[in-house]
Design a protein around this motif. Structure first.
Motif, PDB file in Angstrom:
ATOM      1  N   ILE A   1       0.827  -1.210   0.000  1.00 49.27           N
ATOM      2  CA  ILE A   1       0.000   0.000   0.000  1.00 49.27           C
ATOM      3  C   ILE A   1       0.860   1.260   0.000  1.00 49.27           C
ATOM      4  O   ILE A   1       0.786   2.081  -0.915  1.00 49.27           O
TER       5      ILE A   1
ATOM      6  N   PHE B   1       1.360   0.877  -4.127  1.00 52.16           N
ATOM      7  CA  PHE B   1       0.173   1.628  -4.546  1.00 52.16           C
ATOM      8  C   PHE B   1       0.476   3.117  -4.657  1.00 52.16           C
ATOM      9  O   PHE B   1       0.017   3.789  -5.590  1.00 52.16           O
ATOM     10  N   SER B   2       1.266   3.642  -3.727  1.00 53.23           N
ATOM     11  CA  SER B   2       1.616   5.069  -3.771  1.00 53.23           C
ATOM     12  C   SER B   2       2.406   5.400  -5.026  1.00 53.23           C
ATOM     13  O   SER B   2       2.195   6.439  -5.658  1.00 53.23           O
TER      14      SER B   2
ATOM     15  N   SER C   1     -11.074  -3.126  -2.658  1.00 55.70           N
ATOM     16  CA  SER C   1     -10.469  -2.352  -1.569  1.00 55.70           C
ATOM     17  C   SER C   1     -11.239  -2.537  -0.265  1.00 55.70           C
ATOM     18  O   SER C   1     -10.631  -2.651   0.812  1.00 55.70           O
TER      19      SER C   1
ATOM     20  N   CYS D   1      -2.685  -4.492  -5.550  1.00 51.27           N
ATOM     21  CA  CYS D   1      -2.547  -4.194  -4.122  1.00 51.27           C
ATOM     22  C   CYS D   1      -3.548  -4.991  -3.285  1.00 51.27           C
ATOM     23  O   CYS D   1      -3.169  -5.654  -2.313  1.00 51.27           O
TER      24      CYS D   1
ATOM     25  N   THR E   1      -4.322   0.561   5.205  1.00 47.79           N
ATOM     26  CA  THR E   1      -5.390  -0.118   4.467  1.00 47.79           C
ATOM     27  C   THR E   1      -6.640   0.754   4.398  1.00 47.79           C
ATOM     28  O   THR E   1      -7.312   0.818   3.360  1.00 47.79           O
TER      29      THR E   1
ATOM     30  N   PHE F   1      -5.977   3.365   1.845  1.00 52.26           N
ATOM     31  CA  PHE F   1      -6.093   2.755   0.518  1.00 52.26           C
ATOM     32  C   PHE F   1      -7.558   2.664   0.093  1.00 52.26           C
ATOM     33  O   PHE F   1      -7.934   3.038  -1.028  1.00 52.26           O
TER      34      PHE F   1
END
Length: 349
Positions: A85, A89-90, A109, A268, A308, A311
């Motif tokens: 994450i 993901f970033s 998600s 992710c 999380t 996210f």
């Protein structure tokens, strides 16, 4: 002298494996998008059972447990989930050129948040019976989850429209473009599209290369850092998890840049569901309520849960501010790593 020889060798293995990783990432992204288009299902759904399935992490976890290093295995699971994450993901958000998350991404998600919320208190409060029961439930839940995705893909393949292999899909396969141009220049009619089996095989090759490269990277990273007196938990949470999640980071960067948001989210979400259900379940059942070299702290579990939540909120409400959120997440990840080594676990002397 052996150590002097091994260190340059391991560094060379680590660096050279990055090139394999780059090749595997490009192959995975291209053929995932192509296969999803051909069989008429979401590219995110395909990604959930390919890159979203952390086979390389499973191999590392089983290997650590086989060596009696349950703390290393649990640390790797928690650290990889955080890294997926705040790290992967970033980077996908930062490299994106405009992001819109669809309904499927929101569902993935939210499911990730639910699984994380259920797992965090179980990991924090070790108890033999609780860990055995909950570990078994997590493993069974993963089997059901994975089977349901497989059924959805099969249904999509069975009802795929005849026109799903239209010319608009050609952007995903450079080889086909080159072949088409060569044939047209020779006055030959439009070539037949490559079958689904071709892209399926190429996708399997890409995933195998991703898993192999991550496995080699993790072992070379372990060998490089053997002379550092770092706790198993910190080593698994930071160093090993960074090495084993390099494929996810590359996939996120490429999928974000190419605008494949379904793959970005599924990479992710699928990875963390895999980690916190199957991998974590195996560690819980095997260790039976007691890790061998230290426990995961509340600090690390809260970082996992808060990241999380961030996210999930980003996928549901934060698409317009994606780049800014990516910057914040990446800075938070750097801060987490620094605090992990300087405050919460540190280096054993």
């Amino acid at each position: 002298m052996a150590q002097d020889t091994n260190l340059p060798y391991n560094i060379s293995v680590f660096v050279s494996t990055l090139f394999v990783l780059e090749f595997a990432t490009d192959k995975f992204i291209s053929h995932t998008a192509k296969l999803a288009s051909l069989i008429g299902v979401s590219e995110g759904l395909i990604a959930l059972v390919t890159a979203g399935a952390e086979w390389e992490e499973l191999a590392v976890v089983v290997s650590a447990l086989g060596q009696g290093r349950s703390s290393l295995a649990m640390g790797n699971v928690i650290g990889a989930a955080i890294s997926n994450i705040l790290g992967a993901f970033s980077l996908g958000l930062l490299c994106s050129r405009g992001i819109e998350f669809d309904r499927s991404s929101r569902i993935y998600s939210l499911l990730t948040l639910v699984v994380t919320t259920l797992v965090v208190p179980v990991v924090y409060l070790p108890h033999r019976l609780v860990w055995i029961v909950c570990g078994g439930v997590l493993i069974v839940a993963f089997i059901v989850y994975f089977a349901s995705i497989g059924v959805a893909i099969i249904k999509g393949a069975l009802i795929a429209p005849e026109g799903s292999d239209s010319d608009s899909d050609s952007e995903f396969d450079d080889d086909e473009d080159a072949e088409r141009e060569a044939l047209l220049s020779n006055g030959t009619s439009r070539p037949t599209r490559r079958p689904i089996t071709h892209h399926s095989v190429q996708l399997v090759i890409g995933v195998a290369a991703l898993s192999l490269s991550a496995y080699i990277l993790s072992h070379s990273a372990v060998n490089i850092t053997t002379q550092l007196n770092i706790s198993d938990i910190s080593f698994g949470i930071v160093i090993l998890s960074i090495a084993t999640t390099l494929p996810e980071k590359l996939i996120s960067i490429v999928s974000g840049y190419r605008g494949h948001t379904g793959i970005l989210v599924a990479n992710c979400a699928g990875s963390n569901i895999f980690l916190l259900s199957l991998c974590c379940g195996i560690v819980l059942v095997t260790s039976k309520g007691e890790l061998d070299r230290g426990d995961v702290t509340m600090w690390e579990l809260m970082v996992l849960w808060v990241s999380t939540l961030a996210f999930t909120l980003t996928v549901w409400f934060g698409a317009r501010g994606g780049k800014a959120i990516g910057v914040v997440m990446l800075m938070a990840y750097v801060a987490f790593i620094v605090l992990e080594f300087t405050v919460f676990h540190g280096v054993d002397v």
